[in-house]
Design a protein around this motif. Structure first.
Motif, short mmCIF file in Angstrom:
data_model
loop_
_atom_site.label_atom_id
_atom_site.label_comp_id
_atom_site.label_asym_id
_atom_site.label_seq_id
_atom_site.Cartn_x
_atom_site.Cartn_y
_atom_site.Cartn_z
N MET A 147 6.89 -9.25 25.93
CA MET A 147 6.93 -8.39 24.75
C MET A 147 7.51 -8.68 23.42
SD MET A 147 7.18 -4.45 26.23
CE MET A 147 8.90 -4.45 26.64
N GLN A 148 6.88 -8.38 22.41
CA GLN A 148 7.42 -8.93 21.07
C GLN A 148 8.99 -8.16 20.94
OE1 GLN A 148 4.50 -8.11 18.06
NE2 GLN A 148 3.58 -10.17 18.47
N ALA A 149 9.61 -8.96 20.05
CA ALA A 149 10.91 -8.21 19.58
C ALA A 149 10.73 -7.01 18.91
CB ALA A 149 11.89 -9.13 18.75
N ALA A 150 11.13 -5.78 19.16
CA ALA A 150 11.16 -4.58 18.51
C ALA A 150 11.72 -4.50 17.22
CB ALA A 150 11.48 -3.28 19.50
N PRO A 151 11.19 -3.87 16.36
CA PRO A 151 11.62 -3.68 15.05
C PRO A 151 12.88 -2.76 15.12
CG PRO A 151 9.72 -2.53 14.93
CD PRO A 151 9.56 -3.17 16.21
N PRO A 152 13.93 -2.77 14.23
CA PRO A 152 15.19 -1.81 14.46
C PRO A 152 14.55 -0.44 14.49
CG PRO A 152 15.34 -3.49 12.67
CD PRO A 152 13.92 -3.54 12.95
N LEU A 153 15.37 0.30 15.25
CA LEU A 153 15.13 1.81 15.68
C LEU A 153 16.41 2.67 15.32
CD1 LEU A 153 13.40 4.11 16.71
CD2 LEU A 153 14.11 3.19 19.07
N LEU A 154 16.15 3.84 14.67
CA LEU A 154 17.35 4.43 14.47
C LEU A 154 17.26 5.95 15.14
CD1 LEU A 154 20.23 5.16 13.07
CD2 LEU A 154 18.94 5.79 11.21
N ILE A 155 17.93 6.20 16.22
CA ILE A 155 17.75 7.49 16.83
C ILE A 155 18.91 8.47 16.14
CG2 ILE A 155 17.85 8.63 19.11
CD1 ILE A 155 17.29 5.98 20.39
N ARG A 156 18.34 9.66 15.74
CA ARG A 156 19.29 10.58 14.93
C ARG A 156 19.28 11.81 15.77
NH1 ARG A 156 21.31 8.71 10.48
NH2 ARG A 156 19.72 8.41 8.61
N HIS A 157 20.68 12.36 15.57
CA HIS A 157 20.86 13.80 15.84
C HIS A 157 20.76 13.71 17.56
CE1 HIS A 157 20.56 14.18 11.75
NE2 HIS A 157 19.30 14.33 11.85
N ALA A 158 21.65 13.08 18.36
CA ALA A 158 21.71 13.04 19.61
C ALA A 158 22.81 13.73 20.44
CB ALA A 158 21.29 11.55 20.19
N THR A 159 22.80 14.17 21.37
CA THR A 159 24.08 14.56 22.14
C THR A 159 24.01 13.56 23.30
OG1 THR A 159 23.41 16.89 21.51
CG2 THR A 159 24.96 16.42 23.69
N LEU A 160 25.15 13.13 23.32
CA LEU A 160 25.70 11.98 24.62
C LEU A 160 26.09 12.59 25.74
CD1 LEU A 160 26.95 9.25 22.31
CD2 LEU A 160 24.61 9.98 22.61
N PRO A 161 25.85 11.99 27.00
CA PRO A 161 26.55 12.67 28.14
C PRO A 161 28.02 12.98 28.02
CG PRO A 161 25.09 10.51 28.58
CD PRO A 161 25.34 10.73 27.12
N ASP A 162 28.75 12.28 27.15
CA ASP A 162 30.31 12.79 27.28
C ASP A 162 30.45 13.90 26.16
OD1 ASP A 162 30.07 11.84 24.66
OD2 ASP A 162 31.21 9.98 25.23
N GLY A 163 29.33 14.35 25.88
CA GLY A 163 29.59 15.48 24.99
C GLY A 163 29.72 15.34 23.49
N ARG A 164 29.46 14.52 22.79
CA ARG A 164 29.57 14.12 21.59
C ARG A 164 28.41 14.76 21.10
NH1 ARG A 164 30.77 7.90 20.73
NH2 ARG A 164 30.45 7.65 23.13
N GLN A 165 28.40 15.24 20.06
CA GLN A 165 26.99 15.63 19.27
C GLN A 165 26.54 15.20 18.13
OE1 GLN A 165 27.58 20.11 19.37
NE2 GLN A 165 27.12 20.18 21.51
N ASP A 166 25.37 15.15 17.60
CA ASP A 166 24.94 14.87 16.36
C ASP A 166 25.13 13.25 16.12
OD1 ASP A 166 23.37 15.54 14.00
OD2 ASP A 166 24.93 16.08 13.09
#
Ligand code: FE2
Length: 431
Positions: A1-20
């Motif tokens: 698989m070719q190397a992926a271009p950069p990706l920015l994931i916005r506004h996620a909640t994480l399993p430890d509870g951190r938001q945005d």
């Protein structure tokens, strides 16, 4: 698989509870993680809209050589482990390389769609042709860009009970199988079981390999091979590299003995894998009522400092007719069977199919932190416990910084007088 271009994931909640939280992925790694990260010019963005972003699911215990073979050559009528093993024995002579590969690849497609990107699969080495070993080594290479597939050399018919099993197992390791397996409770005697544990641990120590044994998968409270496994782990300096899978006899053991046993397992840094869907269906089959649940003592092991993961074990095979590669279904069953209903306990069940399972497999750079691999799954839920409750949809699955699966948020239209036009199953309890 070719190397992926950069990706920015916005506004996620994480399993430890951190938001945005924003997560920047670049060159297959997590490059930055924090609030309101600056977006590099022209970068691809994925708006998480507050949904839960988790490291991918990990299945620490599976049988990919048998998966999707349900009904071949017939169904398991008694539903027992022993009829399943006999049935697999009937199927083995009919196996072909092509059919094994086709079924395994089909399962891997399901896995990716479910955000399951690392699997430890046992592979039966008791067929001298090693057909399944060769098939799964081929599959391991094929799926490498999207799944970490780790293979365990598993003497299904018994290391000492099955003629030639040791030689076949060594050949499988030489072909590239990663981990040494075993099945001491299926040997002819307790003494043979203990001897098989010794031989296999010594083999692993000599080759610098990890160990993962099916151990005490019965309702017999006197099946105590896990004690022997912990002993040889200590003796050979294999601490942290050995896993006891199933351990169902612990469910039926005397409480006093377990109070001695769990500290021994913790001292040897043994990992434990419970397989809730399979344990709740295969164990207790010889009981009338009350029927034992048969799953190992998960909360007690965790409280004793033992790393515990949940595995799927089987999907549509001689032992289990259900399943669809959904580790949230596995976590849900584990939660129910072990009565792990407190908030912290529910989160431990989520850990059992993510971080704890990654520890079992020894996965390097797993997690959502800078420097970790750019692998993640976006779930249509706001918290780990909600993900389990809803078996949340996998909105996006990311591997190496590239979205490899996605689906639209599940939505149901309602047509009820005086009620909203759609239903939203997400709901957070007040804390
Ligand atoms: Fe298993």
């Amino acid at each position: 698989m070719q190397a992926a271009p950069p990706l920015l994931i916005r506004h996620a909640t994480l399993p430890d509870g951190r938001q945005d939280i924003d997560v920047l992925m670049r060159d297959g790694r997590i490059d930055a993680l924090g609030s309101a990260l600056p977006a590099p010019e022209g970068i691809e963005q994925l708006d998480a809209r507050g949904w839960l972003l988790s490291p991918p699911f990990v299945d620490a215990h599976f049988h990919m050589d048998a998966t999707l073979s349900l009904g071949l050559p017939r169904l398991n009528l008694s539903g027992t482990l022993l009829e399943g093993i006999a049935l697999w024995g009937e199927l083995k002579p009919q196996l072909t390389q092509d059919a094994l590969v086709e079924r395994a690849l089909a399962y891997c497609d399901w896995a990716v769609a479910r955000g399951l990107l690392a699997i430890r699969s046992h592979v039966d080495v008791c067929d001298p042709r090693l057909l399944a070993v060769e098939a799964l080594l081929h599959v391991k290479e094929r799926v490498k860009p999207w799944i970490d597939l780790q293979l365990v050399a598993f003497p299904q018919d018994g290391l000492l009970r099955s003629p030639g099993a040791m030689a076949n197992l060594v050949r499988a390791l030489e072909l590239g199988v990663d981990v040494v397996g075993g099945i001491p409770h299926f040997e002819r005697t307790m003494a043979d079981g203990a001897e098989s544990v010794r031989l296999l641990c010594e083999l692993a120590a000599a080759r610098g390999l990890r160990v993962d044994m099916h151990c005490d998968e019965s309702d017999d409270p006197l099946s105590r091979h896990v004690e022997t496994l912990a002993f040889h782990t200590q003796r050979l300096g294999l601490q942290g590299r050995v896993t006891g899978s199933h351990l169902t006899s612990m469910h039926s053991m005397d409480n006093y003995y377990v109070s001695k046993l769990i500290p021994l397992l913790a001292e040897a840094q043994l990992h434990a894998v419970a397989n809730p869907l399979i344990n709740i269906t295969l164990q207790g089959r010889h009981d009338t009522y009350p029927k034992r649940r048969g799953m190992t003592r998960v909360p007690e092991l965790l409280a004793g400092g033992v790393n515990v993961a949940f595995g799927h074990d089987c999907v549509m095979d001689p032992w289990y007719a259900m399943g669809s590669a959904d580790m949230l279904e596995v976590a849900s069953m584990g939660l129910h069977v072990a009565q792990m209903t407190g908030l912290a306990a529910m989160r431990q069940c989520f850990d059992a199919v993510t971080v704890n399972a990654a520890r079992v497999m020894g996965l390097a750079d797993y997690g959502l932190a800078v420097g970790c691999r750019a692998d993640a799954v976006l779930l249509q839920a706001r918290s780990p416990e909600e993900a389990i409750r809803l078996r949340a949809a996998r909105l996006a699955v990311v591997r190496g910084g590239r979205v490899v699966a996605r689906c639209e948020p599940a939505q149901v239209s309602l047509d009820l007088p005086g009620r909203p036009g759609s239903v939203d199953f997400t709901r957070q309890a007040p804390r």
